[in-house]
Design a protein around this motif. Sequence first.
Motif, PDB file in Angstrom:
ATOM      1  N   ALA A   1       0.830  -1.208   0.000  1.00 37.77           N
ATOM      2  CA  ALA A   1       0.000   0.000   0.000  1.00 37.77           C
ATOM      3  C   ALA A   1       0.865   1.259   0.000  1.00 37.77           C
ATOM      4  CB  ALA A   1      -0.939  -0.010   1.198  1.00 37.77           C
ATOM      5  N   ALA A   2       2.004   1.212   0.676  1.00 37.11           N
ATOM      6  CA  ALA A   2       2.902   2.375   0.703  1.00 37.11           C
ATOM      7  C   ALA A   2       3.445   2.662  -0.696  1.00 37.11           C
ATOM      8  CB  ALA A   2       4.048   2.145   1.677  1.00 37.11           C
ATOM      9  N   MET A   3       3.916   1.623  -1.375  1.00 37.79           N
ATOM     10  CA  MET A   3       4.466   1.810  -2.717  1.00 37.79           C
ATOM     11  C   MET A   3       3.384   2.363  -3.649  1.00 37.79           C
ATOM     12  SD  MET A   3       6.377  -0.940  -5.210  1.00 37.79           S
ATOM     13  CE  MET A   3       7.688  -1.181  -4.042  1.00 37.79           C
ATOM     14  N   TYR A   4       2.190   1.795  -3.564  1.00 41.21           N
ATOM     15  CA  TYR A   4       1.079   2.245  -4.407  1.00 41.21           C
ATOM     16  C   TYR A   4       0.738   3.711  -4.106  1.00 41.21           C
ATOM     17  CZ  TYR A   4      -3.555   2.737  -6.376  1.00 41.21           C
ATOM     18  OH  TYR A   4      -4.631   3.196  -7.076  1.00 41.21           O
ATOM     19  N   ALA A   5       0.687   4.078  -2.832  1.00 38.92           N
ATOM     20  CA  ALA A   5       0.372   5.462  -2.452  1.00 38.92           C
ATOM     21  C   ALA A   5       1.388   6.429  -3.049  1.00 38.92           C
ATOM     22  CB  ALA A   5       0.329   5.601  -0.931  1.00 38.92           C
ATOM     23  N   TYR A   6       2.648   6.054  -3.024  1.00 39.88           N
ATOM     24  CA  TYR A   6       3.673   6.928  -3.600  1.00 39.88           C
ATOM     25  C   TYR A   6       3.583   6.974  -5.132  1.00 39.88           C
ATOM     26  CZ  TYR A   6       5.682   7.970   0.880  1.00 39.88           C
ATOM     27  OH  TYR A   6       5.861   8.431   2.153  1.00 39.88           O
ATOM     28  N   TRP A   7       3.138   5.899  -5.756  1.00 38.55           N
ATOM     29  CA  TRP A   7       2.908   5.944  -7.200  1.00 38.55           C
ATOM     30  C   TRP A   7       1.786   6.930  -7.532  1.00 38.55           C
ATOM     31  CZ3 TRP A   7       2.782  -0.028  -8.363  1.00 38.55           C
ATOM     32  CH2 TRP A   7       4.083  -0.523  -8.390  1.00 38.55           C
ATOM     33  N   VAL A   8       0.716   6.894  -6.722  1.00 36.79           N
ATOM     34  CA  VAL A   8      -0.392   7.835  -6.927  1.00 36.79           C
ATOM     35  C   VAL A   8       0.109   9.261  -6.725  1.00 36.79           C
ATOM     36  CG1 VAL A   8      -2.615   8.628  -6.036  1.00 36.79           C
ATOM     37  CG2 VAL A   8      -2.193   6.177  -6.312  1.00 36.79           C
ATOM     38  N   LYS A   9       0.868   9.472  -5.669  1.00 36.22           N
ATOM     39  CA  LYS A   9       1.415  10.807  -5.386  1.00 36.22           C
ATOM     40  C   LYS A   9       2.292  11.278  -6.540  1.00 36.22           C
ATOM     41  CE  LYS A   9       4.436  13.191  -2.091  1.00 36.22           C
ATOM     42  NZ  LYS A   9       5.237  13.845  -3.087  1.00 36.22           N
ATOM     43  N   ASP A  10       3.158  10.393  -7.034  1.00 39.41           N
ATOM     44  CA  ASP A  10       4.042  10.735  -8.150  1.00 39.41           C
ATOM     45  C   ASP A  10       3.239  11.107  -9.394  1.00 39.41           C
ATOM     46  OD1 ASP A  10       6.639  10.817  -9.602  1.00 39.41           O
ATOM     47  OD2 ASP A  10       5.787   9.063 -10.626  1.00 39.41           O
ATOM     48  N   MET A  11       2.184  10.348  -9.674  1.00 40.85           N
ATOM     49  CA  MET A  11       1.348  10.620 -10.844  1.00 40.85           C
ATOM     50  C   MET A  11       0.684  11.992 -10.711  1.00 40.85           C
ATOM     51  SD  MET A  11      -1.929   8.424 -12.255  1.00 40.85           S
ATOM     52  CE  MET A  11      -2.936   8.785 -10.812  1.00 40.85           C
ATOM     53  N   ILE A  12       0.144  12.293  -9.554  1.00 38.74           N
ATOM     54  CA  ILE A  12      -0.529  13.580  -9.346  1.00 38.74           C
ATOM     55  C   ILE A  12       0.477  14.719  -9.416  1.00 38.74           C
ATOM     56  CG2 ILE A  12      -1.840  14.967  -7.694  1.00 38.74           C
ATOM     57  CD1 ILE A  12      -3.194  12.312  -6.832  1.00 38.74           C
ATOM     58  N   ASP A  13       1.648  14.530  -8.826  1.00 37.09           N
ATOM     59  CA  ASP A  13       2.708  15.549  -8.920  1.00 37.09           C
ATOM     60  C   ASP A  13       3.067  15.833 -10.379  1.00 37.09           C
ATOM     61  OD1 ASP A  13       2.923  15.904  -6.200  1.00 37.09           O
ATOM     62  OD2 ASP A  13       4.703  14.617  -5.975  1.00 37.09           O
ATOM     63  N   TYR A  14       3.185  14.760 -11.166  1.00 39.25           N
ATOM     64  CA  TYR A  14       3.529  14.900 -12.581  1.00 39.25           C
ATOM     65  C   TYR A  14       2.490  15.753 -13.303  1.00 39.25           C
ATOM     66  CZ  TYR A  14       4.048  13.698 -17.493  1.00 39.25           C
ATOM     67  OH  TYR A  14       4.186  13.765 -18.868  1.00 39.25           O
ATOM     68  N   TYR A  15       1.214  15.449 -13.097  1.00 40.36           N
ATOM     69  CA  TYR A  15       0.164  16.202 -13.794  1.00 40.36           C
ATOM     70  C   TYR A  15       0.033  17.624 -13.258  1.00 40.36           C
ATOM     71  CZ  TYR A  15      -0.948  12.091 -16.433  1.00 40.36           C
ATOM     72  OH  TYR A  15      -0.852  11.029 -17.293  1.00 40.36           O
ATOM     73  N   ASN A  16       0.294  17.824 -11.974  1.00 33.91           N
ATOM     74  CA  ASN A  16       0.311  19.202 -11.442  1.00 33.91           C
ATOM     75  C   ASN A  16       1.404  20.008 -12.109  1.00 33.91           C
ATOM     76  OD1 ASN A  16      -1.817  19.128  -9.645  1.00 33.91           O
ATOM     77  ND2 ASN A  16      -0.556  18.476  -7.922  1.00 33.91           N
ATOM     78  N   LEU A  17       2.589  19.433 -12.225  1.00 39.89           N
ATOM     79  CA  LEU A  17       3.707  20.121 -12.861  1.00 39.89           C
ATOM     80  C   LEU A  17       3.414  20.388 -14.329  1.00 39.89           C
ATOM     81  CD1 LEU A  17       6.571  21.202 -12.517  1.00 39.89           C
ATOM     82  CD2 LEU A  17       7.428  18.935 -13.083  1.00 39.89           C
ATOM     83  N   LYS A  18       2.846  19.404 -15.007  1.00 32.50           N
ATOM     84  CA  LYS A  18       2.498  19.551 -16.416  1.00 32.50           C
ATOM     85  C   LYS A  18       1.471  20.673 -16.598  1.00 32.50           C
ATOM     86  CE  LYS A  18       1.031  16.757 -20.320  1.00 32.50           C
ATOM     87  NZ  LYS A  18       0.631  15.432 -20.766  1.00 32.50           N
ATOM     88  N   ASN A  19       0.473  20.753 -15.699  1.00 30.78           N
ATOM     89  CA  ASN A  19      -0.531  21.815 -15.787  1.00 30.78           C
ATOM     90  C   ASN A  19       0.073  23.176 -15.519  1.00 30.78           C
ATOM     91  OD1 ASN A  19      -2.610  20.107 -16.453  1.00 30.78           O
ATOM     92  ND2 ASN A  19      -3.295  19.842 -14.354  1.00 30.78           N
TER      93      ASN A  19
END
Length: 191
Positions: free
Chosen positions: A169-187
């Motif tokens: 669950a920790a690894m998955y949570a950080y993957w979600v965080k990384d994905m959201i960070d990526y799209y925030n930066l892209k926006n």
Amino acid sequence: MIYKSLDEIPIGRFIDVYLGDFKALTTGGTTHDMDELKNKATELIYEYAGIVKGQRQLLELQEKDDVLNLRAKVYLLRMSISLSEVNGSGQAANDALKLLGYSVNDLTLSVDKAKRVLGGLEFRLDALENTINNEQTERDKIDRAYFTREMAMVMKHNKFTFNPQEVTAAMYAYWVKDMIDYYNLKNRDAE
């Protein structure tokens, strides 16, 4: 044995816990006090939310910022149109349009152009507010289908698949965080 951290529990089992199956915290068929399981589940859910929810809240704040920005533009144009109509001059409307990045060469056309721009901004504002309200209803509803959609997005973003019983669950949570960070930066870069 009870799973004690997100680093131990597979995301598949964590989703069961998140959705209320506290017995998913145990392994090996051992029995535990239900209060102990509820307390541990609450602790793990808060830990998960601390990783992922903070990122989701950033997206919500960005949406709210967009709404406030549009509202400010709408109010500016409404006031400038009213002031221009009271004064009998298009100067206030022309100045407001210039602030918003529009150019008008003829002051007599400023009020008409300001009204057209205002109509477009009001439409965008209404659409954005409706979208946020609809998304808020969906955000409040976290069920198995929500996690399935989220997993699909994570897999697509990372360009690989995974077994929910093998990823913590920790690894998955950080993957979600990384994905959201990526799209925030892209926006942010797009602005």
